[in-house]
Structure formats: structure tokens, C-alpha cells
Write an enzyme that holds these catalytic residues in place. Structure first.
Site, PDB file in Angstrom:
ATOM      1  N   HIS A  76       0.840  -1.199   0.000  1.00 43.82           N
ATOM      2  CA  HIS A  76       0.000   0.000   0.000  1.00 43.82           C
ATOM      3  C   HIS A  76       0.878   1.254   0.000  1.00 43.82           C
ATOM      4  CE1 HIS A  76      -2.271   3.206   2.088  1.00 43.82           C
ATOM      5  NE2 HIS A  76      -3.277   2.771   1.344  1.00 43.82           N
ATOM      6  N   CYS A  85      -5.280  -0.469 -15.999  1.00 44.92           N
ATOM      7  CA  CYS A  85      -5.015   0.592 -15.025  1.00 44.92           C
ATOM      8  C   CYS A  85      -4.502   0.061 -13.694  1.00 44.92           C
ATOM      9  CB  CYS A  85      -6.250   1.454 -14.831  1.00 44.92           C
ATOM     10  SG  CYS A  85      -7.640   0.550 -14.137  1.00 44.92           S
TER      11      CYS A  85
HETATM   12  C1  PEP Z   1      -6.998  -2.948  -9.984  1.00 45.55           C
HETATM   13  O1  PEP Z   1      -7.619  -3.784  -9.330  1.00 45.55           O
HETATM   14  O2  PEP Z   1      -6.080  -3.216 -10.757  1.00 45.55           O
HETATM   15  C2  PEP Z   1      -7.350  -1.541  -9.862  1.00 45.55           C
HETATM   16  C3  PEP Z   1      -6.812  -0.643 -10.646  1.00 45.55           C
HETATM   17  O3  PEP Z   1      -8.166  -1.242  -8.818  1.00 45.55           O
HETATM   18  P1  PEP Z   1      -7.658  -1.055  -7.321  1.00 45.55           P
HETATM   19  O4  PEP Z   1      -6.193  -1.195  -7.300  1.00 45.55           O
HETATM   20  O5  PEP Z   1      -8.105   0.308  -6.915  1.00 45.55           O
HETATM   21  O6  PEP Z   1      -8.414  -2.130  -6.641  1.00 45.55           O
END
Ligand code: PEP
Ligand code: MG
Length: 892
Positions: A458, A849
Site C-alpha cells: 500500500h 489501469c
Molecule cells: C486494480 O484492481 O487493478 C485496480 C486498478 O483497482 P484497485 O487497485 O483500486 O483495486
């Protein structure tokens, strides 16, 4: 002859070339190529035992048949060419034995020099050289290196003996020892060898060579080498080659010495050879740093002719290899020898400068120059850094998780960080690990350190996203936020003490260190322009605020690929409101009467105003470019900490207000009821949107209104709404209808507003059923963080804390799947989803993403999988632009 017998295991330098890296290792291939180029006058002769021999040895546990015979043949050739005999007691041919893997593994495997020297030939060497000290020092080095490297005799005993001898003779340096002293040391070293191994030191040169070759093979499996491979994703199966070369002596007579040199400055990239020279020394002394070296000017003053020859050799090698070269050289009684050449490790600044200069000089074409840059290091050019010549003591070392250096005073909580930063103080936030609650502290801090977690923790992700330098997993630091202390061994620091961190190298220091500010490097600009003209993949950024969006745009982002709206729900000011919203929402679900609905909607209205402002800032910053906004995703418990509500209840009780107590009891009960066993798999993503339809409706309204405001102000908003965590086509179908309905209402007065509606793909079922889902989607964006978790059935935080390190250590995984996409598994799901999605809807836009959007290896895969864009943290955008261009070049 058996198959094994007839296979080729050994290659003379004259028989190989630079293309044979996997067989001869980098060192062997480069030496072969260099011998061809510069000839035997410049490059002492030798041969290379192939990596195949090492692999065979590892497979069977014994040297392959035919190896000894082939080494004998090469030795005979070397003897013929040098006019000396291996083991000749009067004037022996001596050898160096070095390891050389197909990929560079600096310092990982060991070297043995002066091999072949026996007690008798030491006397011979003393005679022919006329230098007793030189001969016995050579023997002393062989005994020491051979004992340590080949037979694992502890180094400490040798060092103690050397130091005792120096004391006895009253000298500072080993090189000042008398030949009598060196002789005594040789005897002592032989005794130590015998005591440790129960055998006499091998008196037969050929036996020394046999043992040395096998020791180099074995060193491929030593712990240091294995760890280096694991950290750098190098396969264990490659094996190492062994390069055997005729010794030349920088410590023999006058006009002798050794050094290392670069064809250009490896830090700045300036077109100016750079290097070290140590008069009267062997190469090992230069590397060991026991004596201060001179620079190349020093060499020029001593031996101008040799200096000129060295520069010429550097220039020939650089032109031939079309790359900055890093060489080792030795001067033996006025004759220059080049012992090794390789592509120089370089700072990102030098990498971009060399690329630009090499194209201008006609050394490389643009695509080749671009392809040669290591994109991983480039973001070092966007942060302040520790001054390259700074000397400091490393207090602790962790993973360089977000590059750049930072200085500040220690704080232990987000609150302290915010408070001190508001007072104008630079702070470094220290936490064992971080969670959503700490995010406010990240933006206040100039740097972050955690004692747990890796590059995809994180802390690392948030820090990179915000461009804050960060060191993670500095395990030596015992961070105790409750006591407000951090201990490293004997050292204890507290809040307010100064710390400097280097998020590139992972170093943490309490020393006063000079930082140099980031400058926009014009060569980097040029490289980025080239990249943009070559790449096919689009590059967007993950950004959640106006300033982040602005920064992303400045760094070349072509849009926003992920705006995580939950970040707008955090922060001291908003959290109470968000808490109330979820509690009111849950009470409405339990009893959907008008009173409960009003309470819920009142909070939503207030949140809508805030969100509208947030979205407006982002859309303005990214005017004319697409902005993909994701509806709320995280599990509710992240906003409903029962501890907070417990405190609220206690306060109400202390105040003795019965009405307040009743409310607080209910709020606590709701928060407790909403806790889940597996929140990652619980009421989050689209499920949240279905449980609380008003919540998503509010977000869509805020987006629509912000877009209309933006358009009214003369900018062009390009909105994409993303629904997270879809598993079923029906979920998206329903959500799409609802989103469209809100937009219709918002544009009922004829406001022009075009919104695309798509989905995140982050569950295996969504990949499998991508064809059906595509029917309701204008685009897909792969959320590779969740897709990795769900495909592999692990939660990132638990995995990184518990078993991932073990998996990496054991080689079950080569890289963390959260840093570099698991190409075989998760990658296949992506390919399958892309194919099925596009089969159902040709031209469906596909993006990614997750964190992998900024990882060069993963970007190579996304290019091959035919995705349209990658999206990553703003500070990774330049890296992604270069990596995307490299991927396009590799695709041809
Ligand atoms: C993912 O799961 O790759 C994503 C971009 O969402 P998050 O990291 O916010 O769960
Ligand atoms: Mg996700």
C-alpha cells in the site's frame, strides 16, 4: 566417443564472438569479440568453458566427459602462443579464472588469480622477474583466493595473519611487506588450508585449475548469487561460463599498474573517458579500494604514450560495441593490456544523454538507441537525488519503492505529519506498514518509510502515485508508533530527529547528506519525443485530484485511465460525513421508510457538492482528453472503523447525554454489523452500487454536473464512467441503464454531454464472459491488481507480509506478480478477454489501469496483447512512454 565426449565444452578466445553470450557468458563473449578486434598484443589469450558445461555439471553432479581433454588442448595452445609452460618451475604461465554469466551479475561470483603457481615456480618467477617480493606476493594471493573461493576457508584468518605481519614489520599496506614476510605468510596460509581441508594445498597446477573451474560452477549456486538472481528475475537454469586468461602483472617492476576506465562518464554521459589508475597494482587492488587511485590524468602524467593507447582502445571498443564501455586494463612493464570490456552500468542521466549523442554521432539509429535505455531507472530523473559523491553511513536499507531522495524530521502518524507539515516542516513518515487511514499523511510528508511490505505494498503504491520518495520493508528498523521511537540495533531515534531517505536505492540514513534538485533534462525530453513518435500504446495516468491530473498532463499523460473516487472520501474533513452516509444508507436498507431515506439523501447531497468540485478540477486539468472515473469500489469497512465509533460512544457516555449515547450505540452496532470476514471478496465494487443505488446515482450526478460546468467554462470534458468488479453481464446491464437514466435527467434541458460507460475487468469470470459483458460496455479497463489477486486466489497485503517472500526465495515465483504481470496466468486471462470482448464488439477500446501499467516488462506484454493504452501513476508516465516505444520496437 560418447555424445558427451564429443560435445564442445571449451572455446578459445579466437573461436568465439560477441553473439555467443548465452554459451560463453557476457565476459567470454566480449573477450572473444575484443580479441578479434584488438588482437593478441592487447588482449592476453585464453579460453572459456561454456555455460552448457556448467548446466551439465549441475545436472549430473560431475564434470562432463571431454571437458578435461578440451581444457588440456586449449592450455597447449595458450602455451604455444605465450611461449611459456603451465607449471614450468622456471618461468611459469599463470592464469586467472573468472566467472561470467550470460547476464551481468556484478560481484556475485568469485575470481582466482595467479593460478598455476607452485612453491617451486614461485622461486622461478622471482628469478625471471628479478623481484622476490612480487613472486611471493603472487603466491600469497593465490593461496588466499584459492582457499577462500575454492575450498571455503574462512577469510578472517588470512586477514588477521596479514595484519599481524604488517604490524610486525611496522608497515601500513600489504604491498609494503618484505619478501621474507610474504614467504612466512605463504607458509601460514598453507597450514591454514591444511587445517581446514585436511589436505595439502594442491601442488599440481592442472589440479588447481580443475578445482577452480568446478568452484566457479558451484558459485553459481551460492547464496549471494541465488539471491541476486531472485531479486533481478534471472533464471537459475542459465548457468555460468568460466573464463580462463593468461595473467599479466600490474605489480611487476616499474611502468606497471592497473585500472578501470569508461569510454564516457557513466553518471553524466559526457563524452569524456573517465576512470581510475593504481600504479604498481593488480586489478584486485583497484576494486578492493585499499589504496587511493588516481584518475586518468594521473596516468597521462606518468605514461602519456600508454594513456593515448588506452583512449584509442576505449574509442575503438565503444564504436565497435556501439555502447559506453567499462573496461579493466593492466599495464605490464610499459605494455597495455585490456582484460575485459562490457557495457557500462549507467545512471539514467547518462543513459538518455548517450542515446541522444549516439544518434547525433551516427553511432546508433534512433530506434536502437531508444531500445537500449533501461526504462526502469528513468523516474530517477524526476526527483531530487542524493549528491553522487555524498558519503554517508546507511542506517538501514529496504526496498527502493518510490524513487527520489527526501529529507525531513521523523513523524510516526499521519496526524503528526499533517500538523508538522502545516507548520512548514519537512517530515518523513515512519510506519510499520500503512493503510487507507494514513493517506492524508502521505501528501503531507516529503518521504515515507515502512519496515514491512514490498514494492507493491500500500505504502509503495500510494507513494508512487503521489510522487513521494518511499522506502519499504526496511526490516532492520523497529518502528514503534505508540512509543514514538525507531530502533536500529543500538541506535534509537524519535520524533523530530532528522532522516534522509533514498527511494531509489532503498537507503535510509541519519547523516546530514546533500540533495541535488531534479532538473528537467533536455536529453530526456528528446528521448520522450522519440518515444511518442514510435509507440502505438496510449499512455494515461491514474490520478484522483486536480493537481495530480495537472502533473500527469505535464508528464505527458494522454488522459486519465483511473480516477479512484474513494480517495475523495478520505481525509479528516470528509470522513465523518462518509461514515454518516454509510450508516444512514444501511439504516435505510433495513427500514426503507421516508425518514431513513431523507437522512441518507441529506448526506449524499453534501457529498455530491464536494465530488462535483473534485471532478470539475480533474476535468479542467485534463480538458480535451479522456478521463475514466471509477464509481466507488472499496469495501465499506474501510470507512467504518468500529474503533472510531467506540470512542464516539465513550465520549457520549462521558458527556452524560442520553440521546447522544443512543445514537452512538446504534452507529456502533451498524458498523459492527457491516464488518465482513473477507472484505476483499465482499460488498465492494458494483455490489456496493447495487446495495446502495443512491450512492452511485449521486456520483454519476456529480460527474455529469461537473462535466456540464466544465463545458460551460469553455473546456472540453471527455468523460468515461467505469463500473468496478463486474462478474456478471447482468450487473453491467443494470448499472448502465441506471447511469444512462441519471445522465438523461441531468441533460434534460438539452445540455450537451457525451459520456462513455465501461467496466473494469478484474475477475476471472469477467474475462471468461467478456463477450457478453462487452455488449453493455463502451470500453474495458483491466484492473490487474484485483485480477492478479482473484486469479491467483491471494490477497496482496497478506501475501506480501506472509508467503510471497518465501515463494520468491524458493523460486516458485520469479517476480512478485503484483510488480510484473504473471504473463502465463493472468496474462492469458487478459488475452482471452480481449479476444472475446472484441469478437463481440469489434473495436472495443481496451486499457489497463493496475500497477502493472507502469512496469516495462508488463507493458511489453500489453503491446503484444493488442491493448489500446496503459495507465499508471503520474510519475511513471515518462517510463511508460519509453517502455511503450520499446515494446513497439520489439514488436517490429
Ligand atoms: C486494480 O484492481 O487493478 C485496480 C486498478 O483497482 P484497485 O487497485 O483500486 O483495486
Ligand atoms: Mg481493483
Amino acid at each position: 566417443m560418447s555424445d558427451e565426449e564429443s560435445r564442445r565444452w571449451v572455446y578459445g578466445f579466437g573461436e568465439g564472438d560477441g553473439s555467443m553470450r548465452s554459451l560463453l557468458g557476457n565476459k567470454g563473449a566480449n573477450l572473444a569479440e575484443m580479441s578479434r578486434l584488438l588482437g593478441a598484443e592487447r588482449v592476453p589469450g585464453g579460453f572459456t568453458v561454456s555455460t552448457e558445461a556448467c548446466v551439465e555439471y549441475m545436472r549430473t553432479g560431475s564434470p562432463p566427459a571431454g571437458l578435461d581433454r578440451q581444457i588440456d588442448e586449449q592450455l597447449a595452445e595458450l602455451e604455444r602462443a605465450s611461449g611459456k609452460r603451465f607449471g614450468d618451475p622456471r618461468d611459469p604461465l599463470l592464469l586467472s579464472v573468472r566467472s561470467g554469466a550470460p547476464v551481468s551479475m556484478p560481484g556475485m561470483l568469485d575470481t582466482i588469480l595467479n593460478l598455476g603457481l607452485t612453491e617451486a615456480s614461485t622461486a622461478g618467477l622471482a628469478q625471471v622477474s628479478g623481484e622476490d617480493g612480487f613472486a611471493w606476493d603472487s603466491r600469497r594471493r593465490l593461496l588466499q583466493m584459492f582457499s577462500e573461493v575454492v575450498r571455503g576457508v574462512p577469510a578472517a584468518g588470512f586477514e588477521q595473519a596479514l595484519s599481524a605481519e604488517r604490524q610486525r614489520e611496522g608497515v601500513q599496506l600489504d604491498s609494503e611487506l618484505s619478501s621474507g614476510g610474504l614467504r612466512r605468510l605463504c607458509e601460514e596460509f598453507e597450514t591454514a588450508f591444511e587445517a581446514h581441508t585436511g589436505e595439502a594445498f594442491p601442488g599440481e597446477p592442472r589440479e588447481q585449475l580443475r578445482q577452480a573451474v568446478l568452484a566457479v560452477f558451484d558459485s553459481w549456486r551460492n547464496e549471494r548469487a541465488a539471491t541476486y538472481r531472485r531479486l533481478n528475475g534471472i533464471p537459475d537454469e542459465l548457468g555460468t561460463a568460466v573464463t580462463v586468461q593468461r595473467m599479466v602483472y600490474g605489480n611487476l617492476g616499474s611502468q606497471s599498474g592497473s585500472g578501470v576506465a569508461f569510454s564516457r562518464d557513466p553518471i553524466s554521459g559526457e563524452r569524456r573517458p573517465d576512470g581510475d589508475y593504481l600504479d604498481g597494482a593488480q586489478g584486485e587492488d583497484v576494486v578492493a579500494g585499499v589504496r587511493n587511485t588516481e584518475d586518468l590524468e594521473g596516468l597521462r602524467d606518468r605514461m602519456p604514450g600508454i594513456h593515448a593507447e588506452l583512449l584509442e582502445a576505449l574509442s575503438t571498443l565503444e564504436a565497435h560495441f556501439s555502447d559506453i564501455q567499462d573496461i579493466e586494463y593492466t599495464i605490464e612493464q610499459g605494455r597495455l593490456f585490456i582484460l575485459q570490456t562490457r557495457g557500462a552500468k549507467r545512471h539514467a542521466r547518462a543513459a538518455v544523454r548517450f542515446a541522444v549523442d549516439a544518434v547525433a554521432e551516427g553511432l546508433l539509429d534512433r530506434r536502437t538507441a531508444l531500445a537500449a535505455i533501461d526504462p526502469g531507472g528513468l523516474d530517477a530523473l524526476l526527483h531530487p537525488t542524493i549528491a553522487p559523491d555524498a558519503e554517508f553511513e546507511v542506517l538501514a536499507r529496504g526496498v527502493g519503492a518510490s524513487p527520489g531522495a527526501a529529507r525531513g524530521e521523523i513523524v510516526f502518524t499521519a496526524e503528526q505529519a499533517i500538523r508538522r507539515a502545516a507548520e512548514g516542516v519537512d517530515v518523513i513518515l515512519l510506519r510499520p506498514f500503512t493503510s487507507a487511514d494514513d493517506v492524508g499523511g502521505f501528501s503531507a510528508a516529503t518521504g515515507i518509510v515502512t519496515s514491512q511490505g514490498g514494492k507493491a505494498s500500500h505504502a509503495a503504491i500510494v507513494a508512487r502515485g503521489m510522487g513521494r520518495p518511499c522506502v519499504c520493508g526496511a526490516t532492520a528498523m523497529e518502528i514503534d508508533p505508540d512509543r514514538g521511537t525507531v530502533r536500529v540495533g543500538e541506535v534509537e531515534l524519535g520524533a523530530g530527529d532528522a532522516l534522509v531517505i533514498d527511494g531509489s536505492s532503498g537507503a535510509v540514513t541519519a547523516d546530514e547528506v546533500e540533495l541535488v534538485p531534479a532538473t528537467i533534462d533536455p536529453n530526456f525530453e528528446t528521448v520522450l519525443e522519440w518515444s511518442d513518435s514510435i509507440r502505438r500504446l496510449g499512455v494515461r495516468a491514474n490520478a484522483d485530484t486536480g493537481p495530480d491530473a495537472q502533473r500527469a498532463r505535464e508528464l505527458g499523460a494522454e488522459g486519465i485511465g483511473l480516477c479512484r473516487t474513494e480517495h475523495m472520501f478520505f481525509g479528516a474533513e470528509r470522513e465523518p460525513l462518509v461514515r454518516e452516509m454509510f450508516i444512514a444508507g444501511e439504516l435505510w436498507r433495513r427500514d426503507p421508510g421516508p425518514g431513513a431515506a431523507r437522512r441518507f439523501e441529506a448526506t449524499l447531497d453534501r457529498l455530491e457538492e464536494l465530488q462535483r468540485k473534485d471532478f470539475g478540477e480533474i476535468l479542467r486539468a485534463m480538458a480535451g482528453r479522456p478521463v475514466a472515473i471509477r464509481l466507488l469500489d472499496p469495501p465499506m469497512h474501510e470507512f467504518l472503523d468500529p474503533g472510531v465509533l467506540q470512542r464516539e460512544l465513550q465520549e457520549a457516555r462521558t458527556n452524560g447525554d442520553a440521546g447522544q449515547v443512543e445514537i452512538a450505540v446504534e452507529r456502533l452496532e451498524v458498523a459492527q454489523a457491516l464488518q465482513e470476514t473477507n472484505p476483499m471478496l465482499g460488498a465492494r465494487g458494483v455490489r456496493l452500487g447495487l446495495l446502495l443505488p443512491q450512492l452511485y446515482a449521486m456520483q454519476v450526478r456529480a460527474i455529469a454536473r461537473a462535466a456540464i460546468d466544465t463545458a460551460a467554462a469553455g473546456a472540453t470534458p471527455q468523460v468515461e464512467i467505469m463500473v468496478p468488479l463486474i462478474a456478471l453481464a447482468g450487473e453491467l446491464e443494470l448499472l448502465r441503464e441506471r447511469i444512462e437514466r441519471v445522465i438523461e435527467t441531468e441533460t434534460s434541458a438539452g445540455e450537451a454531454l457525451e459520456v462513455e460507460i465501461g467496466t473494469m475487468i478484474e475477475l476471472p469470470r469477467a474475462c471468461l464472459r467478456a463477450g457478453e459483458i462487452a455488449a453493455h460496455a463502451d470500453f474495458f479497463s483491466f484492473g490487474t491488481n484485483d485480477l492478479t489477486q482473484s486469479a491467483m486466489g491471494l490477497s496482496r497485503d497478506d501475501a506480501e507480509r506472509e508467503f510471497l517472500p518465501l515463494y520468491l526465495e524458493r523460486g516458485l515465483l520469479r517476480r512478485s506478480p503484483f510488480e510484473t504481470l504473471d504473463l502465463d496466468g493472468v496474462g492469458e486471462l487478459i488475452e482471452l478477454a480481449a479476444e472475446r470482448g472484441r469478437a463481440s464488439k469489434p473495436g472495443l477500446r481496451l486499457g489497463i489501469c493496475g500497477e502493472h501499467g507502469g512496469d516495462p516488462t508488463s507493458i511489453g506484454f500489453f503491446e503484444r496483447a493488442g491493448l489500446d493504452y496503459v495507465s499508471c501513476s503520474p510519475f511513471r508516465v515518462p517510463v511508460a512512454r519509453v517502455a511503450a516505444a520499446q515494446a513497439a520496437i520489439a514488436a517490429g
